[in-house]
Design a protein around this motif. Structure first.
Motif, short mmCIF file in Angstrom:
data_model
loop_
_atom_site.label_atom_id
_atom_site.label_comp_id
_atom_site.label_asym_id
_atom_site.label_seq_id
_atom_site.Cartn_x
_atom_site.Cartn_y
_atom_site.Cartn_z
N PHE A 8 10.00 6.67 1.50
CA PHE A 8 10.22 5.23 1.64
C PHE A 8 9.05 4.48 1.00
CE2 PHE A 8 12.41 6.26 5.96
CZ PHE A 8 13.44 6.88 5.28
N TRP A 9 9.35 3.41 0.30
CA TRP A 9 8.28 2.68 -0.39
C TRP A 9 8.59 1.20 -0.59
CZ3 TRP A 9 9.75 0.12 -4.81
CH2 TRP A 9 10.99 0.50 -5.35
N GLU A 10 9.79 0.75 -0.23
CA GLU A 10 10.25 -0.59 -0.61
C GLU A 10 9.69 -1.73 0.24
OE1 GLU A 10 14.63 -0.76 -1.80
OE2 GLU A 10 14.51 1.10 -0.63
N SER A 11 9.18 -1.42 1.42
CA SER A 11 8.79 -2.48 2.35
C SER A 11 7.74 -3.41 1.77
CB SER A 11 8.26 -1.87 3.64
OG SER A 11 7.83 -2.88 4.54
N GLN A 12 7.82 -4.66 2.19
CA GLN A 12 6.83 -5.67 1.84
C GLN A 12 5.96 -6.05 3.03
OE1 GLN A 12 6.87 -5.28 -1.42
NE2 GLN A 12 6.74 -7.47 -1.84
N ASN A 13 6.13 -5.33 4.19
CA ASN A 13 5.32 -5.67 5.35
C ASN A 13 5.05 -4.50 6.30
OD1 ASN A 13 7.75 -5.39 6.79
ND2 ASN A 13 8.12 -7.59 6.83
N ASN A 14 5.58 -3.31 6.01
CA ASN A 14 5.36 -2.16 6.87
C ASN A 14 4.19 -1.34 6.32
OD1 ASN A 14 5.48 0.47 8.08
ND2 ASN A 14 7.57 0.03 8.74
N TYR A 15 3.03 -1.49 6.95
CA TYR A 15 1.80 -0.90 6.44
C TYR A 15 1.83 0.63 6.45
CZ TYR A 15 0.28 -5.71 7.02
OH TYR A 15 0.18 -7.08 6.93
N GLY A 16 2.37 1.20 7.52
CA GLY A 16 2.42 2.65 7.62
C GLY A 16 3.24 3.28 6.52
N GLN A 17 4.34 2.63 6.17
CA GLN A 17 5.19 3.17 5.12
C GLN A 17 4.43 3.36 3.81
OE1 GLN A 17 8.56 1.19 2.46
NE2 GLN A 17 9.36 1.55 4.52
N LEU A 18 3.67 2.34 3.42
CA LEU A 18 2.94 2.41 2.16
C LEU A 18 1.72 3.32 2.26
CD1 LEU A 18 3.69 0.94 -0.51
CD2 LEU A 18 4.90 0.14 1.49
N LEU A 19 1.07 3.34 3.42
CA LEU A 19 -0.14 4.15 3.56
C LEU A 19 0.17 5.65 3.61
CD1 LEU A 19 -2.17 1.85 5.95
CD2 LEU A 19 -2.85 2.56 3.64
N GLN A 20 1.31 6.03 4.20
CA GLN A 20 1.65 7.45 4.19
C GLN A 20 1.99 7.89 2.77
OE1 GLN A 20 4.76 9.09 3.63
NE2 GLN A 20 5.96 7.23 3.25
N ALA A 21 2.64 7.02 2.00
CA ALA A 21 2.94 7.35 0.61
C ALA A 21 1.65 7.46 -0.21
CB ALA A 21 3.86 6.29 0.01
N PHE A 22 0.77 6.49 -0.03
CA PHE A 22 -0.52 6.50 -0.73
C PHE A 22 -1.31 7.76 -0.39
CE2 PHE A 22 -5.09 5.67 -0.32
CZ PHE A 22 -5.41 5.28 -1.62
N ALA A 23 -1.29 8.15 0.88
CA ALA A 23 -2.09 9.30 1.31
C ALA A 23 -1.60 10.60 0.68
CB ALA A 23 -2.05 9.41 2.84
N LEU A 24 -0.30 10.82 0.68
CA LEU A 24 0.22 12.06 0.10
C LEU A 24 -0.04 12.11 -1.40
CD1 LEU A 24 1.68 14.72 0.46
CD2 LEU A 24 3.86 13.49 0.22
#
Length: 375
Positions: A8-24
């Protein structure tokens, strides 16, 4: 190795979604891999949208595919204050050259990679409006490795239809790891032997790593105040939410910063992703109903309470209970407002040395899993 991540990557306000993607992505790049995200849009069929919405969507796809702008579909309709998610994606996340809106498109013209990795986040939760099937990677060349890293099902039990989906799709995987302990039995029941329980990608990095990886600013608090950060998501109701908020806001000498997302408009700030991390890093106490909000409380060794999902979303508590049980942090979960317990948890000293050692050991499990899977 060239690796395509389906998450998942589309969110404009869900911080966890983007940070888990960034981390991997960051972990894999540090290992020398060429990493990109499959630009797959988890959206309802455009046939159900208005002509104007369909036109906006087509314009965004054209800009993404031809100018690599990394815009999200929600940009076309969002009215809330901008949190800088689009520039974050543009700076830190590399995407596939073309966009996909269906499994059929992925099968017809699959992204080229030596390996596909699905995960983390709830990519295998088939109760969402958008089916989970594309995240089982049923596309691309047979020679492409298929790996699940910390794939989350988000529930303990599957419907008969979803159980059949798992039985059909898991056989194609070269390596499977899951984020919740209970998902191990789900995978073995579906015929996949020896799945591995691994940490969410965000736990692959310790506090100081995060402070080095991103330009994390100081939290926007007054120096003399007791600093409380609240992060709430609106995809599930919170028991006694107003009682919690009223009690915290009425405390003498307390400054509250409250970010909210996913339909929750009760917040008073709209931080960027690095600013969100800064608020956690600077806070004395944190209240959240977010899984990743809780994860970063643990990473940053903060006093916190976690408010579980209720109602129709109660089954999603498995991702929370699985993690806090592993680290013996069950006392941090509150199912209803209790002033005495609240006061106690705001002063409670967790044995963070024990927790940090547990996380370090678990990271070794993750490292070994990924090293073997990507050989």
């Amino acid at each position: 190795m060239k690796i395509g991540i389906m998450t998942f990557w589309e969110s404009q306000n869900n911080y966890g979604q983007l940070l888990q993607a960034f981390a991997l992505k960051t972990y894999l790049k540090q290992k020398g891999h060429d990493v990109f995200f499959v630009r797959f849009y988890r959206i309802p069929s455009s046939k159900k949208k208005s002509a104007l919405s369909r036109l906006k969507f087509k314009v965004i796809l054209y800009l993404n595919d031809h100018f690599n702008m990394n815009l999200a579909v929600t940009n076309a309709v969002s009215t809330e204050p901008d949190r800088g998610f689009t520039p974050f994606k543009k700076q830190y996340l590399k995407f596939s050259p073309r966009s996909y809106t269906s499994l059929a498109e992925l099968k017809d013209n699959p992204p080229q990679a030596d390996a596909y990795i699905c995960g983390s986040d709830q990519v295998w939760n088939n109760t969402f409006k958008v089916p989970a099937e594309p995240f089982f990677l049923p596309f691309g060349a047979s020679s492409t490795k298929r790996i699940a890293y910390a794939a989350s099902i988000g529930q303990k039990e599957l419907s008969p239809e979803t159980a059949q989906l798992f039985e059909r799709q898991l056989a194609h995987f070269n390596a499977v790891s899951v984020r919740e302990k209970s998902s191990l039995s789900i995978c073995t029941d579906a015929g996949y032997e020896n799945p591995v329980w691994v940490p969410d990608p965000t736990l692959l990095f310790a506090k100081q790593d995060w402070l080095n990886l991103l330009p994390v600013p100081k939290g926007n608090f007054k120096p003399e105040s007791k600093k409380v950060f609240i992060y709430t998501l609106g995809n599930s109701s919170i028991n006694d939410k107003e009682a919690y908020l009223s009690y915290i806001r009425a405390m003498p000498g307390v400054e509250v910063q409250h970010a909210s997302a996913n339909g929750d408009t009760s917040g008073n700030c709209y931080p960027s992703i690095p600013e969100w991390l800064g608020l956690i890093a600077e806070s004395d106490f944190i209240m959240t109903n977010s899984f990743h909000g809780m994860v970063f409380c643990i990473i940053f060794n903060k006093k916190f309470i976690i408010l579980p999902n209720t109602g129709a979303m109660e089954g999603m508590n498995e991702r929370i209970t699985s993690l806090i049980t592993k680290f013996n942090l069950e006392q941090h979960m509150m199912f209803g407002f209790d002033q005495t317990k609240m006061d106690d948890l705001m002063k409670f000293d967790t044995d963070w040395d024990y927790v940090n050692n547990q996380i370090a050991d678990w990271r070794h499990v993750a490292h070994e899993f990924l090293d073997v899977a990507l050989k």
